[in-house]
Design a protein around this motif. Structure first.
Motif, PDB file in Angstrom:
ATOM      1  N   ALA A  75       0.021  42.703 -32.881  1.00 31.55           N
ATOM      2  CA  ALA A  75       1.051  43.081 -31.912  1.00 31.55           C
ATOM      3  C   ALA A  75       2.372  42.383 -32.227  1.00 31.55           C
ATOM      4  CB  ALA A  75       0.601  42.732 -30.499  1.00 31.55           C
TER       5      ALA A  75
ATOM      6  N   ASP B 221      -2.678  51.179 -29.557  1.00 35.47           N
ATOM      7  CA  ASP B 221      -3.559  50.148 -28.995  1.00 35.47           C
ATOM      8  C   ASP B 221      -2.824  49.287 -27.970  1.00 35.47           C
ATOM      9  OD1 ASP B 221      -5.607  51.083 -30.634  1.00 35.47           O
ATOM     10  OD2 ASP B 221      -5.348  49.494 -32.139  1.00 35.47           O
ATOM     11  N   GLU B 222      -1.566  48.964 -28.256  1.00 37.86           N
ATOM     12  CA  GLU B 222      -0.777  48.155 -27.327  1.00 37.86           C
ATOM     13  C   GLU B 222      -0.496  48.919 -26.034  1.00 37.86           C
ATOM     14  OE1 GLU B 222       0.239  44.818 -27.753  1.00 37.86           O
ATOM     15  OE2 GLU B 222      -1.250  45.041 -29.345  1.00 37.86           O
TER      16      GLU B 222
ATOM     17  N   LYS C  54      -4.184  49.499 -19.206  1.00 39.06           N
ATOM     18  CA  LYS C  54      -5.351  48.854 -18.586  1.00 39.06           C
ATOM     19  C   LYS C  54      -4.945  47.612 -17.803  1.00 39.06           C
ATOM     20  CE  LYS C  54      -8.831  50.619 -21.753  1.00 39.06           C
ATOM     21  NZ  LYS C  54      -9.832  50.300 -22.787  1.00 39.06           N
ATOM     22  N   GLY C  55      -3.978  46.865 -18.334  1.00 38.32           N
ATOM     23  CA  GLY C  55      -3.486  45.690 -17.613  1.00 38.32           C
ATOM     24  C   GLY C  55      -2.810  46.072 -16.306  1.00 38.32           C
TER      25      GLY C  55
ATOM     26  N   ARG D  40      -0.912  37.806 -35.136  1.00 42.72           N
ATOM     27  CA  ARG D  40      -1.486  38.921 -34.377  1.00 42.72           C
ATOM     28  C   ARG D  40      -0.792  40.226 -34.729  1.00 42.72           C
ATOM     29  NH1 ARG D  40      -2.296  38.304 -28.476  1.00 42.72           N
ATOM     30  NH2 ARG D  40      -3.706  39.942 -29.025  1.00 42.72           N
TER      31      ARG D  40
ATOM     32  N   GLU E 210       1.119  56.901 -23.434  1.00 41.26           N
ATOM     33  CA  GLU E 210      -0.150  57.036 -24.153  1.00 41.26           C
ATOM     34  C   GLU E 210      -0.340  58.473 -24.652  1.00 41.26           C
ATOM     35  OE1 GLU E 210      -4.886  56.086 -23.419  1.00 41.26           O
ATOM     36  OE2 GLU E 210      -3.416  55.399 -21.953  1.00 41.26           O
TER      37      GLU E 210
ATOM     38  N   PHE F 143       1.309  43.066 -21.476  1.00 40.26           N
ATOM     39  CA  PHE F 143       1.418  44.049 -22.556  1.00 40.26           C
ATOM     40  C   PHE F 143       2.442  45.141 -22.229  1.00 40.26           C
ATOM     41  CE2 PHE F 143      -2.681  42.185 -23.730  1.00 40.26           C
ATOM     42  CZ  PHE F 143      -2.421  41.906 -25.061  1.00 40.26           C
TER      43      PHE F 143
ATOM     44  N   VAL G 295      -2.378  51.263 -24.719  1.00 40.05           N
ATOM     45  CA  VAL G 295      -3.642  51.311 -23.973  1.00 40.05           C
ATOM     46  C   VAL G 295      -3.885  49.973 -23.268  1.00 40.05           C
ATOM     47  CG1 VAL G 295      -6.158  51.499 -24.190  1.00 40.05           C
ATOM     48  CG2 VAL G 295      -4.667  53.121 -25.392  1.00 40.05           C
ATOM     49  N   LYS G 296      -3.668  48.852 -23.962  1.00 36.31           N
ATOM     50  CA  LYS G 296      -3.826  47.530 -23.338  1.00 36.31           C
ATOM     51  C   LYS G 296      -2.869  47.389 -22.153  1.00 36.31           C
ATOM     52  CE  LYS G 296      -4.959  45.069 -27.570  1.00 36.31           C
ATOM     53  NZ  LYS G 296      -4.458  44.064 -28.530  1.00 36.31           N
ATOM     54  N   ALA G 297      -1.647  47.872 -22.321  1.00 35.45           N
ATOM     55  CA  ALA G 297      -0.658  47.781 -21.249  1.00 35.45           C
ATOM     56  C   ALA G 297      -1.097  48.591 -20.036  1.00 35.45           C
ATOM     57  CB  ALA G 297       0.701  48.259 -21.754  1.00 35.45           C
TER      58      ALA G 297
END
Length: 133
Positions: A4, A94-95, A101-102, A2, A69, A112, A97-99
């Protein structure tokens, strides 16, 4: 593998130098992204500390990730000599943003966020230096 995980490995292997040789890669102070990178590293340390609390303050986590971000957006497209950032800023963004959103999810998921904070604090000393491993 992956992306990440590759990013985390790259931060650990390339960004921090070789413990065997005792060398540490540092970002020159005249590099255009120097201040933003140390700001990002400081936020990573703040997030890492927060992730170790129980329960995690979700609003604080989201606020830190929003700042990370915004800083990462500033760094995208910048020319730098940072050994990992130059090739991996888009993946790191990207990581982040995922963090975020999580952290905003109901119920929140901080997986994340932990990965993002770990990518910074593995190498960066929150007091403004690079950790020697």
């Amino acid at each position: 593998m992956r992306p990440a995980l590759l990013l985390a490995i790259a931060f650990a292997a390339v960004g921090c130098g070789s413990p065997k040789e005792g060398k540490v890669n540092t970002l020159p102070q005249n590099d255009p992204v120097y201040a933003e990178m140390w700001s990002l590293a400081s936020m990573g340390d703040e997030l890492d500390t927060l992730m170790k609390t129980d329960p995690v303050d979700g609003q604080a986590a989201t606020a830190i990730l929003e700042r990370m971000e915004k800083t990462t957006v500033k760094l995208r497209g910048q020319k730098t000599k940072h050994p990992v950032l130059a090739d991996s800023i888009d993946s790191f963004y990207d990581e982040v943003v995922k963090a975020r959103k999580g952290a905003e999810a109901d119920p929140p998921n901080y997986y994340f966020a932990g990965k993002v904070s770990g990518a910074c604090v593995y190498c960066h000393d929150p007091d403004g230096g690079v950790k020697k491993r």
